[in-house]
Design a protein around this motif. Structure first.
Motif, PDB file in Angstrom:
ATOM      1  N   GLU A   1      -3.650  -2.573  -9.084  1.00 15.65           N
ATOM      2  CA  GLU A   1      -3.297  -1.271  -9.166  1.00 15.65           C
ATOM      3  C   GLU A   1      -3.434  -0.450  -7.541  1.00 15.65           C
ATOM      4  O   GLU A   1      -2.706   0.378  -7.433  1.00 15.65           O
ATOM      5  CB  GLU A   1      -4.093  -0.330 -10.169  1.00 15.65           C
ATOM      6  CG  GLU A   1      -5.590  -0.375 -10.255  1.00 15.65           C
ATOM      7  CD  GLU A   1      -5.952  -1.400 -11.172  1.00 15.65           C
ATOM      8  OE1 GLU A   1      -7.284  -1.276 -11.359  1.00 15.65           O
ATOM      9  OE2 GLU A   1      -5.439  -2.248 -11.502  1.00 15.65           O
ATOM     10  N   GLY A   2      -4.118  -1.344  -6.951  1.00 20.82           N
ATOM     11  CA  GLY A   2      -4.428  -0.656  -5.517  1.00 20.82           C
ATOM     12  C   GLY A   2      -3.362  -1.167  -4.603  1.00 20.82           C
ATOM     13  O   GLY A   2      -3.536  -1.057  -3.464  1.00 20.82           O
TER      14      GLY A   2
ATOM     15  N   SER B   1      -0.147  -1.598  -3.869  1.00 20.51           N
ATOM     16  CA  SER B   1       0.895  -0.653  -3.695  1.00 20.51           C
ATOM     17  C   SER B   1       0.312   0.426  -2.565  1.00 20.51           C
ATOM     18  O   SER B   1       0.958   0.554  -1.608  1.00 20.51           O
ATOM     19  CB  SER B   1       1.612   0.140  -4.686  1.00 20.51           C
ATOM     20  OG  SER B   1       2.312  -0.810  -5.452  1.00 20.51           O
ATOM     21  N   ARG B   2      -0.553   0.822  -2.754  1.00 13.78           N
ATOM     22  CA  ARG B   2      -1.294   2.066  -1.837  1.00 13.78           C
ATOM     23  C   ARG B   2      -1.792   1.241  -0.409  1.00 13.78           C
ATOM     24  O   ARG B   2      -1.386   1.805   0.373  1.00 13.78           O
ATOM     25  CB  ARG B   2      -2.532   2.651  -2.587  1.00 13.78           C
ATOM     26  CG  ARG B   2      -3.344   3.517  -1.758  1.00 13.78           C
ATOM     27  CD  ARG B   2      -4.550   4.092  -2.255  1.00 13.78           C
ATOM     28  NE  ARG B   2      -5.469   2.965  -2.945  1.00 13.78           N
ATOM     29  CZ  ARG B   2      -6.221   2.133  -2.384  1.00 13.78           C
ATOM     30  NH1 ARG B   2      -6.434   2.328  -0.930  1.00 13.78           N
ATOM     31  NH2 ARG B   2      -7.002   1.290  -2.991  1.00 13.78           N
ATOM     32  N   ILE B   3      -2.169   0.163  -0.771  1.00 10.28           N
ATOM     33  CA  ILE B   3      -2.691  -0.695   0.587  1.00 10.28           C
ATOM     34  C   ILE B   3      -1.689  -1.082   1.288  1.00 10.28           C
ATOM     35  O   ILE B   3      -1.473  -0.907   2.569  1.00 10.28           O
ATOM     36  CB  ILE B   3      -3.722  -1.987   0.149  1.00 10.28           C
ATOM     37  CG1 ILE B   3      -4.890  -1.371  -0.274  1.00 10.28           C
ATOM     38  CG2 ILE B   3      -3.724  -2.671   1.429  1.00 10.28           C
ATOM     39  CD1 ILE B   3      -5.920  -2.419  -1.024  1.00 10.28           C
TER      40      ILE B   3
ATOM     41  N   ALA C   1       1.131   0.455   1.702  1.00 11.63           N
ATOM     42  CA  ALA C   1       1.583   1.732   2.365  1.00 11.63           C
ATOM     43  C   ALA C   1       0.905   2.029   3.471  1.00 11.63           C
ATOM     44  O   ALA C   1       1.534   2.418   4.665  1.00 11.63           O
ATOM     45  CB  ALA C   1       1.708   2.928   1.258  1.00 11.63           C
ATOM     46  N   HIS C   2      -0.213   1.733   3.292  1.00 12.39           N
ATOM     47  CA  HIS C   2      -1.319   2.094   4.486  1.00 12.39           C
ATOM     48  C   HIS C   2      -1.113   1.121   5.456  1.00 12.39           C
ATOM     49  O   HIS C   2      -1.074   1.741   6.786  1.00 12.39           O
ATOM     50  CB  HIS C   2      -2.723   2.327   3.892  1.00 12.39           C
ATOM     51  CG  HIS C   2      -3.529   2.602   4.935  1.00 12.39           C
ATOM     52  ND1 HIS C   2      -3.554   3.785   5.483  1.00 12.39           N
ATOM     53  CD2 HIS C   2      -4.917   1.890   5.488  1.00 12.39           C
ATOM     54  CE1 HIS C   2      -4.757   3.867   6.338  1.00 12.39           C
ATOM     55  NE2 HIS C   2      -5.401   2.763   6.494  1.00 12.39           N
TER      56      HIS C   2
END
Length: 268
Positions: free
Chosen positions: A71-72, A74-76, A78-79
């Motif tokens: 779950e993490g 996609s966030r990583i 983008a970062h």
């Protein structure tokens, strides 16, 4: 009849060899032109991650970025794109279909992506010579053997490779594990330290590891029991006037009965 190959044996397997429960041979010569992986332990820092990514891309290499929570990812991703504009990223995790995974891995191998952002699904078997930097996020959550296997994804060619272990824990045990890995590229040494830290587990049972202070006396006692049972069984069988096949069958049966006499009573 059985040959076991391991970069870092699990504690119980290593202990079986150390107490002569199985024969062991150590391969100490590295492959030709291979360089030891330089390993660093640090808290997460955007500047350090950016430098690691840009340095590898400048020399035409590729990067593994490991984060073991699907779950993490996609966030990583983008970062990372904010840190290094223009960077190309492929995602790999266990919920993807076989075809999706194959496409991503082939793309990474062929150079379509600068970074493979993944879970520990990459832990075994990948050989990408141009991937020479691996960043492991939340490294404190991994065991020594697992970290060693992950680090083994880089350094597959003749270029200097790097492993960055991101640690966000102040726990003594986590720091100790990471410092052991950072201080050595010797798989046998790392496995030995893992054995010291986690204990050898059950000799006959299914548990792979356990606390050393509680289990070590039991395991050495079990090793003695196994040695005595094996010796008595062989002496008994040698007294019988049997052909080789019958001897093997009688020895197997006798040893199984000896095992059943132990408190573990497992189906060996």
């Amino acid at each position: 009849d059985v040959l076991t190959l391991s970069a870092t044996p699990i504690p119980r397997t290593l202990h079986l060899a150390l107490v002569k429960g199985r024969d062991m041979s150590i391969i100490e010569s590295p492959p030709e032109d291979r360089l030891p992986v330089e390993t660093y332990v640090a808290e997460y820092d955007d500047g350090m991650v950016r430098e690691a990514l840009e340095r590898e891309i400048r020399r035409g290499g590729r990067i593994y970025y490991v984060h073991n929570r699907i779950e993490g990812l996609s966030r990583i991703a983008a970062h990372l794109r904010e840190l290094v504009p223009g960077i190309t990223i492929g995602l790999a995790h266990g919920r993807m279909t076989e075809d999706e995974l194959e496409d991503v891995m082939l793309g990474f191998y062929q150079g379509d992506f600068d970074v493979l952002l993944s879970t520990t699904i990459i832990e075994n078997g990948l050989d990408v010579p141009l991937a020479n930097t691996i960043i492991i996020d939340g490294a404190e959550n991994f065991g020594l053997s697992q970290l060693y296997q992950l680090r083994g994804r880089v350094g597959r060619g003749n270029a200097q490779s790097y492993c960055i272990l991101m640690n966000s824990s102040n726990g003594k045990n986590a720091k100790e594990r990471l410092n052991i890995l950072a201080g050595s590229n010797d798989g046998f040494y790392i496995a030995s330290e893992d054995l010291k830290m986690r204990g050898p587990g059950d000799f006959f049972g299914v548990r792979q590891s356990g606390l050393m202070e509680f289990k070590i006396a039991d395991v050495f006692s079990d090793a003695d029991m196994l040695s005595i049972a094996s010796k008595e069984a062989k002496e008994y069988v040698e007294k019988c006037n049997l052909n080789d096949c019958e001897k093997d069958m009688r020895l197997e049966t006798t040893l199984k009965n000896a095992y059943k006499m132990t408190e573990y009573n497992t189906n060996i």
